[in-house]
Write a protein that holds these residues in place. Structure first.
Motif, PDB file in Angstrom:
ATOM      1  N   THR A  30       0.818  -1.212   0.000  1.00 56.11           N
ATOM      2  CA  THR A  30       0.000   0.000   0.000  1.00 56.11           C
ATOM      3  C   THR A  30       0.856   1.268   0.000  1.00 56.11           C
ATOM      4  N   LEU A  31       2.141   1.130   0.338  1.00 59.15           N
ATOM      5  CA  LEU A  31       2.998   2.325   0.321  1.00 59.15           C
ATOM      6  C   LEU A  31       3.177   2.856  -1.101  1.00 59.15           C
ATOM      7  N   LEU A  32       2.928   2.005  -2.105  1.00 59.81           N
ATOM      8  CA  LEU A  32       2.970   2.491  -3.491  1.00 59.81           C
ATOM      9  C   LEU A  32       1.911   3.578  -3.689  1.00 59.81           C
ATOM     10  N   GLU A  33       0.790   3.447  -2.974  1.00 61.61           N
ATOM     11  CA  GLU A  33      -0.268   4.459  -3.059  1.00 61.61           C
ATOM     12  C   GLU A  33      -0.070   5.552  -2.001  1.00 61.61           C
ATOM     13  N   ALA A  34       0.311   5.118  -0.773  1.00 61.73           N
ATOM     14  CA  ALA A  34       0.441   6.074   0.340  1.00 61.73           C
ATOM     15  C   ALA A  34       1.445   7.177   0.003  1.00 61.73           C
ATOM     16  N   ARG A  35       2.487   6.828  -0.730  1.00 60.55           N
ATOM     17  CA  ARG A  35       3.539   7.819  -1.008  1.00 60.55           C
ATOM     18  C   ARG A  35       3.067   8.929  -1.945  1.00 60.55           C
ATOM     19  N   LYS A  36       1.872   8.768  -2.516  1.00 63.85           N
ATOM     20  CA  LYS A  36       1.358   9.809  -3.418  1.00 63.85           C
ATOM     21  C   LYS A  36       0.674  10.947  -2.670  1.00 63.85           C
ATOM     22  N   SER A  37       0.477  10.787  -1.351  1.00 62.88           N
ATOM     23  CA  SER A  37      -0.095  11.893  -0.568  1.00 62.88           C
ATOM     24  C   SER A  37       0.933  13.019  -0.506  1.00 62.88           C
ATOM     25  N   PRO A  38       0.453  14.271  -0.447  1.00 67.53           N
ATOM     26  CA  PRO A  38       1.410  15.391  -0.417  1.00 67.53           C
ATOM     27  C   PRO A  38       2.077  15.547   0.953  1.00 67.53           C
ATOM     28  N   TYR A  39       2.916  16.540   1.082  1.00 64.37           N
ATOM     29  CA  TYR A  39       3.593  16.899   2.332  1.00 64.37           C
ATOM     30  C   TYR A  39       4.603  15.842   2.790  1.00 64.37           C
ATOM     31  N   ASN A 104     -12.930   3.150  -4.283  1.00 64.69           N
ATOM     32  CA  ASN A 104     -11.913   2.682  -3.344  1.00 64.69           C
ATOM     33  C   ASN A 104     -10.730   3.651  -3.285  1.00 64.69           C
ATOM     34  N   ILE A 105     -10.188   3.837  -2.088  1.00 66.57           N
ATOM     35  CA  ILE A 105      -9.103   4.810  -1.899  1.00 66.57           C
ATOM     36  C   ILE A 105      -7.866   4.484  -2.752  1.00 66.57           C
ATOM     37  N   LEU A 106      -7.567   3.189  -2.932  1.00 60.81           N
ATOM     38  CA  LEU A 106      -6.351   2.853  -3.689  1.00 60.81           C
ATOM     39  C   LEU A 106      -6.509   3.252  -5.160  1.00 60.81           C
ATOM     40  N   ASP A 107      -7.727   3.049  -5.711  1.00 58.34           N
ATOM     41  CA  ASP A 107      -7.981   3.482  -7.095  1.00 58.34           C
ATOM     42  C   ASP A 107      -7.843   4.998  -7.207  1.00 58.34           C
ATOM     43  N   VAL A 108      -8.294   5.698  -6.158  1.00 54.84           N
ATOM     44  CA  VAL A 108      -8.191   7.165  -6.166  1.00 54.84           C
ATOM     45  C   VAL A 108      -6.727   7.588  -6.154  1.00 54.84           C
ATOM     46  N   MET A 109      -5.926   6.965  -5.281  1.00 59.23           N
ATOM     47  CA  MET A 109      -4.516   7.345  -5.173  1.00 59.23           C
ATOM     48  C   MET A 109      -3.769   7.059  -6.480  1.00 59.23           C
ATOM     49  N   ARG A 110      -4.216   5.994  -7.191  1.00 61.29           N
ATOM     50  CA  ARG A 110      -3.569   5.652  -8.472  1.00 61.29           C
ATOM     51  C   ARG A 110      -4.072   6.528  -9.612  1.00 61.29           C
TER      52      ARG A 110
END
Ligand SMILES: Cc1cc2nc3c(=O)[nH]c(=O)nc-3n(C[C@H](O)[C@H](O)[C@H](O)COP(=O)(O)OP(=O)(O)OC[C@H]3O[C@@H](n4cnc5c(N)ncnc54)[C@H](O)[C@@H]3O)c2cc1C
Length: 253
Positions: A30-39, A104-110
């Motif tokens: 999930t860090l593949l997606e988590a790392r796309k958050s800003p800051y 789903n949140i992962l689809d959003v992050m991608r």
């Protein structure tokens, strides 16, 4: 993901032959997606870079693009199985959660989900906050709705207050200690735990609530194989808990 990789190299350093199976074509979970958050959240991935090197040094065999199935477990009959498959993203039971406007949140992050202008992120822990900030930066009008009494209660206290400021700076409205009562066309109804109800404009609901992942547990137990469940699959939490679980079980097998 981080739980599985930590467990893998820890067990391999102790002399075990360890195989990691990852259904995606790269490691990171999930860090593949988590790392796309800003800051600064891209920093989370440095953990995976470190674990990758440790796995290589310890001789862990990583099989990418290979999904673990019940048949595979029955065929291979390993001595131990560690399930580190991450959480299940739980859709709510309220009316409307089965609609096309719930994603789903992962689809959003991608960047793979179709979103409207007014977005409600359901779940006020760090994953929801990360998604809310990313979407606000893209120009969406974002509302965070979550069951926890305070948003981001799972964030390390020394970082939490920064995130609260980032939410305010990006005009993300957070409603805590409440849940979605109904999802309708163009709005949701929010219900607080002390009984208030109010509507919030909403074109799309992003699901970030997670629950433990029971998949494959029965198969492994049914074959009489030693079983461990770690990381978010055991209990959805955060990176440090995932790494801790992995290390702990890696030293115990
Ligand atoms: C948007 C977002 C932001 C976040 N921000 C933070 C943060 O700032 N700080 C923090 O500490 N945590 C954060 N998190 C949470 C963190 O990412 C997770 O707690 C952590 O990744 C859990 O690690 P894990 O190894 O247990 O599971 P995961 O990272 O979910 O990895 C599970 C892996 O198992 C694979 N898999 C699943 N089923 C199978 C199968 N049958 N066969 C083969 N492979 C399979 C998956 O593809 C995945 O790669 C965030 C999460 C999200 C979604």
């Amino acid at each position: 993901g981080p739980a599985g990789l930590e467990c893998a190299y820890t067990a391999a350093q102790r002399g075990h032959e360890v195989h990691v199976y990852e259904k995606r074509d790269q490691i990171g979970g999930t860090l593949l997606e988590a790392r796309k958050s800003p800051y600064g959240d891209e920093e989370l991935f440095s953990c995976i870079d470190y674990q990758k090197v440790q796995c290589e040094k310890a001789g862990v065999k990583i099989h990418l693009g290979k999904e673990v199935t019940a048949d595979m477990i029955k065929d291979e009959l390993p001595d131990s199985v560690v399930l580190a498959m991450g959480p299940v993203y739980a859709k709510g039971t309220a009316p409307g959660f089965d609609g096309k406007n719930v994603v789903n949140i992962l689809d959003v992050m991608r960047g793979e989900a179709k979103l409207g202008e007014n977005v409600v992120v359901w779940g006020n822990r760090k994953p929801g906050i990360g998604a809310a900030l990313m979407l606000a930066k893209q120009g969406k009008k974002v509302t965070l709705v979550g069951k926890e009494k305070s948003a981001g209660f799972d964030i390390n206290p020394s970082f939490k207050w920064r995130y609260m400021i980032f939410l305010r700076q990006n005009n993300v409205q957070a409603y805590n200690d409440c849940d979605i009562e109904e999802i309708k066309e163009g709005e949701i109804m929010v219900k607080t735990y002390d009984g208030y109800r109010f509507p919030v404009k909403c074109d799309t609901v992003v699901v970030s609530e997670r629950r433990p992942n029971d998949q494959l547990k029965n198969v492994v137990q049914g074959e009489g194989i030693e079983l461990f469940v770690i990381g978010d699959a055991l209990m959805p939490r955060n990176l440090s808990s995932a790494v801790h679980d992995g290390f702990h079980i890696g030293t115990r097998i």
